[in-house]
Design a protein around this motif. Structure first.
Motif, short mmCIF file in Angstrom:
data_model
loop_
_atom_site.label_atom_id
_atom_site.label_comp_id
_atom_site.label_asym_id
_atom_site.label_seq_id
_atom_site.Cartn_x
_atom_site.Cartn_y
_atom_site.Cartn_z
N GLN A 6 8.78 26.22 9.60
CA GLN A 6 8.92 25.20 8.91
C GLN A 6 10.40 25.05 8.67
N LEU A 7 11.31 26.05 9.27
CA LEU A 7 12.84 26.18 8.90
C LEU A 7 13.72 26.30 9.99
N PHE A 8 14.49 25.71 10.38
CA PHE A 8 15.42 26.03 11.51
C PHE A 8 17.05 25.71 11.08
N SER A 9 17.64 26.38 11.76
CA SER A 9 19.20 25.95 11.70
C SER A 9 19.79 25.64 13.03
N TRP A 38 23.92 26.29 19.26
CA TRP A 38 22.90 27.07 19.11
C TRP A 38 21.89 26.59 18.06
N VAL A 39 20.63 27.23 18.50
CA VAL A 39 19.55 26.78 17.44
C VAL A 39 18.90 28.13 17.13
N ARG A 40 18.30 28.13 15.82
CA ARG A 40 17.68 29.44 15.34
C ARG A 40 16.60 29.05 14.35
N HIS A 41 15.25 29.33 14.76
CA HIS A 41 13.98 29.16 14.08
C HIS A 41 13.67 30.25 13.22
N TRP A 42 13.75 29.96 11.85
CA TRP A 42 13.48 31.10 10.81
C TRP A 42 12.05 31.03 10.71
N THR A 43 11.24 30.09 10.34
CA THR A 43 10.17 30.10 10.46
C THR A 43 9.24 28.92 11.15
N HIS A 100 13.16 20.34 18.13
CA HIS A 100 13.13 20.70 19.36
C HIS A 100 14.47 20.65 20.22
N ILE A 101 15.68 20.46 19.56
CA ILE A 101 16.79 20.28 20.21
C ILE A 101 17.01 21.80 20.80
N GLN A 102 17.78 21.64 22.01
CA GLN A 102 18.15 23.14 22.47
C GLN A 102 19.52 22.87 22.89
N PRO A 103 20.45 24.32 22.87
CA PRO A 103 21.78 24.41 23.31
C PRO A 103 22.05 23.49 24.56
N GLY A 104 23.26 22.67 24.40
CA GLY A 104 23.54 21.76 25.29
C GLY A 104 23.15 20.14 25.19
N ASP A 105 22.11 20.18 24.31
CA ASP A 105 21.72 18.85 23.91
C ASP A 105 22.73 18.13 23.21
N THR A 106 22.57 16.85 22.96
CA THR A 106 23.65 16.15 22.14
C THR A 106 23.04 15.28 20.93
N VAL A 107 23.81 15.65 19.55
CA VAL A 107 23.34 15.26 18.51
C VAL A 107 24.39 14.28 17.78
N LEU A 108 24.07 12.91 17.20
CA LEU A 108 24.84 12.35 16.80
C LEU A 108 25.41 12.74 15.23
#
Length: 275
Positions: free
Chosen positions: A34-37, A27-32, A100-108
């Motif tokens: 300038q900030l995201f989790s 999941w991804v959450r954009h707070w502002t 710009h990542i989305q659920p389902g994407d891959t991160v190292l």
């Protein structure tokens, strides 16, 4: 033509194990702006201590080397997923893409978490103060939700200093939601305090955390005697280099000593993020 070319020796495949996991974004959450989790799937073999950091990144574009940066893990050591709290930098080599990542994407995800912002680096005490600026809140989201922290300390204060009120990400969790946590909710009632400050907008607690400590407002707000007590108080610092430098100097003047994994002390800071 070389001898190898003449006899057509095939290239030897690279059988070395990868230094990274390829973890799926949950999941991804954009707070502002300038900030995201975001959260990653936790590999079965991935182990860490609450407060540690790990390398996070994305494959390089056009076959170039991966771009990696150190990120504190925001989830506690017992969690099923790995959570991270990040700034957005439009010109940043990593965050310009990572935001710009989305659920389902891959991160190292690196395989070797490490760091000094861990309970093992502190001597026993009564009160634990977790002081962070900006995304320096991330390791405290991990430590404050670890049952071991509540077993070792009578009270825990999470201090988060930001520029704007909107930057107080996780405010609802730390002010209310954490008390419903299935593992530490009951233990944290009356023992965990959330202390936010804002520097550039009107707020109930306005000003830099260093200024509030030096003026005594910090201690008055928490109902404590002025100054930190080397016998009772333990602190962790994460965030801006200026805050870490200034608070560390205050602590040393008041008789507290810096600790490490090898030699536990009264306060710790993460030197991997300090120039």
């Amino acid at each position: 033509m070389t001898l190898a070319e003449a006899v057509r020796i095939p290239a030897t495949p690279d059988t070395r194990p990868s230094p990274h996991h390829a973890s799926r974004v949950l999941w991804v959450r954009h707070w502002t702006d300038q900030l995201f989790s975001f959260a990653l799937e936790r590999p079965e073999t991935f182990r860490f201590r609450s407060g540690e950091f790990v390398m996070i990144g994305l494959p390089g574009e056009d076959g170039t080397r991966p771009i990696l940066r150190a990120y504190s893990i925001a989830s506690p050591a017992w969690a099923d997923e790995l959570e991270f709290f990040s700034i957005k930098v439009e010109s940043g080599p990593l965050t310009s893409r990572l935001q710009h990542i989305q659920p389902g994407d891959t991160v190292l995800l690196g395989k070797k978490p490490t760091g000094t912002l861990v309970l093992d680096a502190l001597r026993p005490g009564r009160r634990l103060f977790l002081i962070g600026t900006g995304t320096g809140l991330a390791p405290w989201l991990s430590v404050a939700r670890d049952p071991e922290a509540h077993d070792r300390f009578e009270t825990i204060a999470v201090i988060h200093s930001v520029r704007r009120t909107a930057d107080l990400a996780y405010r609802d969790l730390l002010a209310h939601g954490i008390f419903d946590d299935p593992l530490i909710g009951e233990a944290s009632v009356g023992r965990l305090t959330y202390y936010p400050t804002v520097t550039r907008e009107p707020f109930v607690r306005q000003g830099r955390i260093t200024e509030r400590i030096e003026s005594g407002d910090f201690f008055r707000d928490l109902g404590l005697p002025p100054g930190f007590d080397p016998e009772q108080d333990r602190l962790m610092l994460c965030g801006s280099m200026a805050m870490i430098r200034d608070v560390a100097a205050i602590l040393e003047r008041q008789g507290l000593s810096e600790g490490s994994n090898a030699a536990p002390g009264d306060f710790v800071l993460e030197r991997a993020f300090v120039g």
